[in-house]
Design an enzyme around this catalytic site. Structure first.
Site, PDB file in Angstrom:
ATOM      1  N   ALA A  45       0.851  -1.198   0.000  1.00  0.00           N
ATOM      2  CA  ALA A  45       0.000   0.000   0.000  1.00  0.00           C
ATOM      3  C   ALA A  45       0.880   1.239   0.000  1.00  0.00           C
ATOM      4  O   ALA A  45       1.851   1.319   0.774  1.00  0.00           O
ATOM      5  CB  ALA A  45      -0.927   0.007   1.209  1.00  0.00           C
ATOM      6  N   ARG A  47       0.370   5.697  -0.655  1.00  0.00           N
ATOM      7  CA  ARG A  47      -0.618   6.764  -0.869  1.00  0.00           C
ATOM      8  C   ARG A  47      -0.793   7.062  -2.353  1.00  0.00           C
ATOM      9  O   ARG A  47      -1.897   7.210  -2.851  1.00  0.00           O
ATOM     10  CB  ARG A  47      -0.174   8.032  -0.139  1.00  0.00           C
ATOM     11  CG  ARG A  47      -1.088   8.403   1.019  1.00  0.00           C
ATOM     12  CD  ARG A  47      -0.672   9.739   1.591  1.00  0.00           C
ATOM     13  NE  ARG A  47       0.743   9.818   1.867  1.00  0.00           N
ATOM     14  CZ  ARG A  47       1.274   9.836   3.081  1.00  0.00           C
ATOM     15  NH1 ARG A  47       0.489   9.792   4.123  1.00  0.00           N
ATOM     16  NH2 ARG A  47       2.564   9.913   3.257  1.00  0.00           N
ATOM     17  N   GLU A 129      13.998  -3.662  14.918  1.00  0.00           N
ATOM     18  CA  GLU A 129      15.464  -3.598  14.795  1.00  0.00           C
ATOM     19  C   GLU A 129      15.920  -2.421  13.935  1.00  0.00           C
ATOM     20  O   GLU A 129      16.939  -1.780  14.203  1.00  0.00           O
ATOM     21  CB  GLU A 129      15.973  -4.919  14.191  1.00  0.00           C
ATOM     22  CG  GLU A 129      17.465  -5.033  14.094  1.00  0.00           C
ATOM     23  CD  GLU A 129      18.155  -5.016  15.457  1.00  0.00           C
ATOM     24  OE1 GLU A 129      18.044  -5.985  16.193  1.00  0.00           O
ATOM     25  OE2 GLU A 129      18.805  -3.993  15.771  1.00  0.00           O
ATOM     26  N   ASP A 201      15.946  13.022  15.963  1.00  0.00           N
ATOM     27  CA  ASP A 201      16.040  11.627  15.498  1.00  0.00           C
ATOM     28  C   ASP A 201      16.928  10.816  16.444  1.00  0.00           C
ATOM     29  O   ASP A 201      16.576   9.702  16.849  1.00  0.00           O
ATOM     30  CB  ASP A 201      16.595  11.617  14.061  1.00  0.00           C
ATOM     31  CG  ASP A 201      16.749  10.223  13.501  1.00  0.00           C
ATOM     32  OD1 ASP A 201      15.768   9.676  12.977  1.00  0.00           O
ATOM     33  OD2 ASP A 201      17.872   9.664  13.592  1.00  0.00           O
ATOM     34  N   LYS A 205      15.914   7.596  19.019  1.00  0.00           N
ATOM     35  CA  LYS A 205      16.611   6.300  19.046  1.00  0.00           C
ATOM     36  C   LYS A 205      17.182   6.025  20.432  1.00  0.00           C
ATOM     37  O   LYS A 205      17.180   4.884  20.912  1.00  0.00           O
ATOM     38  CB  LYS A 205      17.719   6.293  17.989  1.00  0.00           C
ATOM     39  CG  LYS A 205      17.172   6.320  16.562  1.00  0.00           C
ATOM     40  CD  LYS A 205      18.258   6.648  15.558  1.00  0.00           C
ATOM     41  CE  LYS A 205      17.744   6.648  14.134  1.00  0.00           C
ATOM     42  NZ  LYS A 205      18.677   7.285  13.182  1.00  0.00           N
ATOM     43  N   GLY A 302      20.076   4.409   5.104  1.00  0.00           N
ATOM     44  CA  GLY A 302      20.140   3.997   3.701  1.00  0.00           C
ATOM     45  C   GLY A 302      19.247   2.808   3.430  1.00  0.00           C
ATOM     46  O   GLY A 302      18.849   2.074   4.345  1.00  0.00           O
TER      47      GLY A 302
HETATM   48  N1  HSE Z   1      17.642   9.797   8.991  1.00  0.00           N
HETATM   49  C1  HSE Z   1      18.142   8.705   9.749  1.00  0.00           C
HETATM   50  C2  HSE Z   1      19.638   8.853   9.903  1.00  0.00           C
HETATM   51  C3  HSE Z   1      17.788   7.439   9.042  1.00  0.00           C
HETATM   52  O1  HSE Z   1      20.241   9.637   9.165  1.00  0.00           O
HETATM   53  O2  HSE Z   1      20.213   8.227  10.773  1.00  0.00           O
HETATM   54  C4  HSE Z   1      18.064   6.198   9.845  1.00  0.00           C
HETATM   55  O3  HSE Z   1      17.300   6.169  11.004  1.00  0.00           O
END
Ligand code: HSE
Length: 436
Positions: A45, A47, A129, A201, A205, A302
């Site tokens: 799926a 959009r 993961e 980001d 994490k 990536g």
């Molecule tokens: N934008 C993230 C990074 C992608 O550059 O680490 C991987 O989580």
């Protein structure tokens, strides 16, 4: 040829989704042999239609919820990103008793506990993961391989885009925006790269890693956050002259009864292996009572590295299904209800050595005054460099490495330095971690 089939629904055919299709197609019978089942993508799926992507004849929907409700789908892979539709999608899939694999750290940092609890309640698996450190198998390492350890600290380069930018700025002298554009073109950056550059980001994490490593319930706004965009080219140069590299680190560390949680640019001695992890590579350094110090290094972003982590989760679920087991281990090291509530350390109390850069008038007595501001806060100086006046301007850069000091006392010293009439502008301050 293995005739058992695990049927996969794939939501999102962007960079990572296409990587998943490629790896499953290339791996074919080898992956099937490892899983004990053919992994067949039966429903995708997106959009907007993606006619250029070969989905192997899978059913193609515009509504991701069609996949969640498809009675034939065993495992749903969520790669649409975001935290609103993605949350509803994962909830819907879990309620329909699908196992779910996601790479979505933002979703899990914000709603992980709710979603993990729902998966436990439904008796299905929710695996992630790919959400932390791209291709590095750090989640399974912390959750399973280090299960006998007491983790004391985790420190990592956990944003590939940020590391790519810092590396190119330091080694090629390239401009921040230019390198960021390349990271976007290479599929490393988020759709909106704000979160890559402002530390969000990495903070998301870190929340997931720290929750796992310390068995703690941690909210997504808990980490202190300073982005890679706060590093100036001259800081990379001066750090190098002093024998350091600057890396953007996420750090989670036991501090008495509390937990330090912070993401920020950090000076690291050049002799430490993690200081030399460059480009899009990520690294996670774990200290634990059994294993000692562990450093995991690999591609942090990536298409194919992230897809590798997604497919690893998929094969693991498929393997359990093929063996007739219920692949429903808790998503965290312990069930959500057993996660501890741990106080987060006040950043004002967090100690480290510091790098300071300021501009000061080149005249007698200024250095003595600066060092007095530091000594009044009982902060020792490791090294102090006054750069020669190359531009013939009246101000010269002064770079100072301090001994260990709390944020509180360092801030007091910096305020006093900034109040000096002979100091021009603000003092730049970055933390130094020697990792002794
Ligand atoms: N934008 C993230 C990074 C992608 O550059 O680490 C991987 O989580």
């Amino acid at each position: 040829m293995i005739d058992r089939t695990v049927r996969v629904g794939l939501c999102g055919l962007g960079t990572v989704g296409q990587g998943v299709l490629a790896l499953l197609s290339e791996g074919g019978e080898t992956i099937a042999a490892r899983a004990g089942a053919q992994l067949t993508v039966i429903h995708v799926a997106t959009r907007t239609p993606k006619p250029d992507v070969d989905t192997g004849g899978a059913k193609d929907s515009r509504d991701v919820f069609d996949v969640a409700r498809d009675p034939d789908v065993d495992v749903l892979i969520e790669l649409i990103g975001g935290t609103t539709v993605a949350r509803d999608l994962v909830v819907e899939a879990l309620k329909h008793n699908k196992h779910v694999v996601t790479a979505n750290k933002a979703l899990l940092a914000d709603h992980g506990q709710e979603l993990f609890a729902l998966a436990e309640q439904q008796g299905v698996s929710l695996r992630f993961e790919a959400a932390v450190a791209g291709g590095i198998p750090v989640i399974e390492t912390v959750k399973a391989s280090l299960a006998a350890n007491e983790v004391t600290s985790v420190a990592g380069i956990i944003n590939g885009t940020g590391n790519f930018i810092l590396t190119a700025m330091a080694s090629e002298g390239r401009a921040f925006d230019d390198v960021l554009a390349e990271a976007q073109a290479l599929g490393y950056a988020e759709a909106d790269p704000t979160f890559d550059v402002d530390g969000t980001d990495a903070a998301q994490k870190l929340v997931l890693l720290a929750s796992l490593a310390f068995g703690a319930a941690i909210s997504s706004d808990a980490p202190y956050k300073q982005g890679v965009d706060s590093v100036a080219p001259e800081d990379l140069e001066f750090a190098r002259e002093l024998g350091y590299r600057i890396k953007h680190l996420g750090i989670a560390k036991r501090d008495g009864d509390a937990l330090q949680l912070r993401v920020h640019p950090t000076l690291i001695p050049e002799g430490k292996a993690i200081a030399n992890v460059d480009g899009v590579l990520n690294a996670v350094m774990i200290n634990a009572n059994g294993v000692g110090e562990l450093l995991l290094v690999g591609p942090g972003a990536g298409s194919r590295p992230t897809a590798s982590a997604v497919c690893g989760d998929l094969v693991s679920i498929a393997g359990a299904l093929a063996r007739g087991e219920t692949p429903a281990a808790p998503s965290m090291s312990v069930p959500v209800a057993k996660l501890d509530t741990v106080p987060i350390a006040d950043m004002q109390d967090v100690s480290s050595a510091w790098y300071l850069r300021l501009n000061a008038e080149d005249k007698p007595g200024v250095m003595a005054e600066i060092t007095t501001c530091l000594s009044e806060q009982s902060i020792g100086i490791e090294s102090l460099i006054q750069k020669p006046d190359a531009s013939a301007s009246a101000d010269v850069p002064v770079i100072i490495l301090t001994d260990i000091a709390t944020t509180r006392s360092l801030s007091a010293a910096v305020s006093a330095i900034e109040a000096m009439p002979s100091v021009v502008g603000d003092v730049v301050r970055l933390r130094v971690e020697n990792f002794h």
